[in-house]
Write an enzyme that holds these catalytic residues in place. Structure first.
Site, PDB file in Angstrom:
ATOM      1  N   SER A  66       0.809  -1.215   0.000  1.00  0.00           N
ATOM      2  CA  SER A  66       0.000   0.000   0.000  1.00  0.00           C
ATOM      3  C   SER A  66       0.844   1.267   0.000  1.00  0.00           C
ATOM      4  CB  SER A  66      -0.934   0.010   1.214  1.00  0.00           C
ATOM      5  OG  SER A  66      -0.196   0.023   2.415  1.00  0.00           O
ATOM      6  N   LYS A 118      -6.115   4.674   8.143  1.00  0.00           N
ATOM      7  CA  LYS A 118      -4.968   5.426   7.645  1.00  0.00           C
ATOM      8  C   LYS A 118      -5.272   6.923   7.585  1.00  0.00           C
ATOM      9  CE  LYS A 118      -3.110   1.578   4.955  1.00  0.00           C
ATOM     10  NZ  LYS A 118      -2.856   1.001   3.628  1.00  0.00           N
TER      11      LYS A 118
END
Length: 813
Positions: free
Chosen positions: A653, A696
């Site tokens: 990611s 996140k």
């Protein structure tokens, strides 16, 4: 190429409480079906209905999905319509006591047989002594003994009369019998006999020798007569015993005429009682019975007891058994021992059933992880399913660790449907490494982790919450609380268009919200109570998150949220601590220099990077080469690192952020530090979705909020992750006020343009990028590196070589 931030409405997809027509869950009917598990239910229905060998079930899915509750309820419904299985008992094997026999009886008859045999023993212990104490028995015995005495006396009298005819007297001595001559009715002594004429002495001695031969024959006949007497007494004892036990056994046999095995066992009991009548008598009485051996086992009456190992007297339908501790002995049963005189002894009455005995004829539910962690439990399960019988056998004997004589009970037929509950990892592991697994567990029921979030499913969710509330006697939940639970369910599954089916998490939230409603003195659970439960759960779990945030604010961990830096970007990662996960920003830096086209992943070099992260780095390396180095060699060496990373790094990611950092380092254009980024990238520069997008974003938002929101801060996410957004209300509020932004990006050009404020540039028909664009700057820098590297290579060719082929360096002047 411009990208607009997402509207606040796109960051959170609320549930409209107005769609519900009820005020509280007290008005709703309980949910009798399982929502969202149609595939699993059909598999279970098929597996349970398929009555063929090997069609046992493995029910898989994460823990907390409600698998056990669903399976137990489903099997309970199926079991109620099936016939009740038979009882099984163990009885003594009178021919081979170490091999107890198993008897099958209709449900409820096992306990009845046990009670009948206990009553039978009680009757015998009273009736048999009474029979042997009676006058009739004693008269018979006396008659037999008198007859023996009469025969003996008659034989000796005849011999005595014969001796008297020859003037010989037969008399008893302390050592036996003796003959002596007589004269005038008096016994002749040895001295006088010696004075007789020699002929008279020889004649008398011949007569005595003849008489002694006859006496010897009589004496030899006495044991035969006594043996005949004992046999007659034994026959009398059997007759007396049979007169007592016969009608008792016949009465029992009348109750079990339709069970041949039971009647055969009762016949064996009758014969054994007759053969061992002494065991029913007291010591003195037993000693007084002629013809009976005197050895007696103190537990001998135990031999007629019945050990009921399977009792279905109270069972309705087929049994459904869940074994919480699936050890080998708990599955197949065991033989317990008693300590007697310093030794361990056992018999058939100490045989204890296992889960197979209890579940035979029905269903057995096991937990895969517990089963596989018990020694030989898995092997015992497979052995029983293959043989279709339950064999009670100790592990020591099975492994040939002991050679002593032990019980070998007759196996009991097994007819059971086994259902194993476990996760997918164990299922595929068993499929890969145990060929027997595919033969024995042919049906897999795979539970879904989520369902589509529609108006209909939300209504079912409300009924599900109502069912849980009523089952656990919670307060009713109002419409607002239901809507908040649905929103929380979407957040748990990380998808605004789905709802979680992880019932444990939902149930825990409901229980905690009910508690907080009680603390607030409310009779109904509201959305505020749901939010309080969520907030307190986060607070209880967020010690590490708060410490990391504090370290960032104190500049112990360097994270920039203002200004711009070349080759530096804020990446986003997720840390999972138990069931709680939170986002953490990480500083990613990139450096470049002339080289041979290698991008060094420092995390991988020091073995702190996982394979997926390394794959992401290799993909972005391929992207650089395919985009910028088609006409010349890729002549750079670059390094990427997560700064201040002291643990492992895995996942791809961060590959988009790493690529943007490299582009910044190559172009010399700084990246705005007010941005953070997450997303993976493919070889063509397309941005791909990632997991944990909510955590996140929230992790970087918390850092920015602590330092003060300035309206320029934000997070770049893959456009394909927009549907997964279910952010906290404070982030949605900040986005609505323009203080924080979330940007969806579809490719690396959009991302780098947004990060630097400079256009990325697109190739024209000739394959060139517009001047003063990012891609042009990178292209030119890489071309320059290639030329410089080529120049150095040419200069190296022109240098004089030494004797070993190396370049000869000029001597200093």
């Amino acid at each position: 190429m411009t990208t607009e931030p997402l509207a606040a409405s796109a960051l959170f997809h609320p549930c409209d409480a107005g769609q519900f027509e009820f005020e509280t869950t007290a008005e709703l009917e309980e949910l009798t079906e399982i929502i969202g598990q149609r595939r699993a239910l059909e598999a279970v229905h098929f597996g349970v209905g398929m009555r063929r060998e090997g069609y046992n079930l493995y029910v898989m899915g994460p823990s907390g999905m409600g698998k056990h509750t669903l399976i137990e309820r489903f099997l309970g419904e199926k079991a109620a319509a099936r016939p009740t299985p038979p009882d099984w008992v163990y009885v003594n094997n009178f021919d081979q006591p170490h091999k107890p026999r198993s008897l099958r009886l209709p449900a409820g008859q096992g306990r009845r047989l046990r009670e009948d045999m206990e009553h039978f023993i009680e009757e015998l212990t009273g009736s048999i002594p009474a029979a042997f104490e009676g006058d009739e028995y004693r008269t018979h015995i006396q008659g037999i003994e008198d007859e023996l005495k009469e025969r003996q006396e008659h034989a000796f009298n005849e011999l005595s009369e014969e001796a008297a005819k020859h003037d010989i007297k037969l008399f008893r001595t302390p050592s036996g019998f003796a003959f002596a001559p007589m004269r005038d009715g008096e016994v002749v002594g040895p001295d006088e006999f010696a004075k007789w004429p020699r002929e008279a002495q020889q004649h008398t001695e011949e007569i005595v020798a003849n008489l002694q031969e006859k006496l010897q024959r009589v004496i030899q006949q006495i044991p035969v007569w006594r043996r005949e007497v004992r046999d007659r007494i034994k026959a009398l004892n059997r007759e007396v015993t049979m007169s007592v036990v016969g009608h008792l056994i016949d009465e029992l046999k009348q109750r079990y005429t339709d069970l041949p095995d039971v009647t055969a066992y009762l016949d064996a009991v009758r014969q054994d009682v007759v053969d061992n009548v002494k065991d029913f008598l007291k010591g003195e009485e037993s000693e007084n019975i002629p013809g009976q051996p005197q050895e007696s086992d103190p537990r001998v009456l135990h031999r007629y007891k019945v050990n009921v190992v399977v009792d279905h007297s109270t069972t309705e339908g087929a049994p459904v058994t869940y074994l919480d501790n699936p050890t080998y002995l708990n599955l197949v049963g065991r033989a317990e021992h008693l300590a007697q005189y310093g030794a361990l002894v056992t018999d058939f009455t100490l045989l204890k059933p296992g889960a197979f005995h209890e579940a035979s004829g029905g269903y057995l539910i096991l937990d895969a992880h517990k089963l596989l962690t018990q020694v030989y439990a898995w092997e015992g399960l497979k052995r029983a399913l293959y043989s279709n019988e339950i064999r009670i056998e100790s592990l020591e004997k099975m492994l040939s660790l002991v050679s002593t004589v032990s019980l070998e009970p007759e196996p009991i037929p097994l007819d059971v449907k086994v259902v194993i509950l476990g996760d997918r990892f164990i299922y595929y592991l068993l499929h890969a490494y145990d060929p027997d697994f595919a033969e024995l567990f042919k049906v897999a029921a795979d539970f879904e982790g989520h369902i589509d979030r529609t108006r209909e499913s939300q209504a079912l969710y409300a009924r599900l919450i109502a069912t849980l509330a009523k089952k656990e006697q919670m307060r009713p939940f109002d419409r607002g609380a239901i809507a908040r639970v649905i929103e929380h369910g979407a957040r748990l599954v990380e998808d605004s268009e789905k709802l979680t089916t992880h019932m444990r998490s939902i149930a825990d939230t409901l229980r905690e919200a009910d508690y907080w409603a009680g603390e607030a003195g409310r009779d109904t659970v509201t959305a505020e109570d749901i939010q309080t439960a969520i907030d307190h759960y986060v607070y209880r779990s967020s010690r590490v998150r708060e410490q990391i945030q504090e370290a960032i604010q104190r500049n112990t961990i360097y994270i920039e949220t203002e200004g711009a830096e070349v080759g530096q970007i804020n990446g986003l990662s997720v840390l999972a601590m138990g069931q709680y996960a939170f986002g953490q920003p990480s500083r990613i830096t990139a450096t470049v220099h002339i080289g041979e086209g290698h991008v060094v992943d420092i995390e991988r070099e020091v073995e702190m990077g996982g394979p997926i992260h390394s794959k992401g780095v290799l993909i972005l390396s391929s992207f650089l080469a395919s985009r910028y180095a088609q006409d010349h060699p890729l002549s750079l060496s670059a390094s990427l690192v997560f700064e201040q990373s002291y643990g492992g790094v895995d996942g791809d990611s961060a590959s988009l952020a790493e690529l943007c950092a490299l582009i910044s380092a190559l172009s010399g254009i700084p990246i705005k530090q007010s941005f953070a980024m997450t997303g993976s990238v493919d070889q063509h520069g397309k941005v791909q979705p990632i997991g944990g997008v909510n955590e996140k974003i929230e992790g970087f938002f918390d850092v920015c909020r602590a330092r003060g929101l300035n309206g320029e801060q934000g997070v770049l996410i893959p456009a394909s992750n927009v549907k997964h957004l279910m952010l906290r209300s404070d982030i949605v509020e900040a986005a609505g006020q323009g203080q924080f932004h979330v940007y969806p990006v579809e490719n690396v050009d959009q991302a780098i343009s947004l990060l630097t404020g400079k256009a990325a540039g697109e190739r024209d028909e000739e394959g060139n990028y517009p001047e003063d664009t990012l891609n042009a700057l990178v292209q030119n820098r890489l071309t320059e590196m290639s030329l410089v590297r080529q120049t150095f290579a040419d200069q190296a060719k022109d240098k004089p070589k030494d004797d070993e082929g190396g370049i000869k360096l000029d001597e200093p002047s």
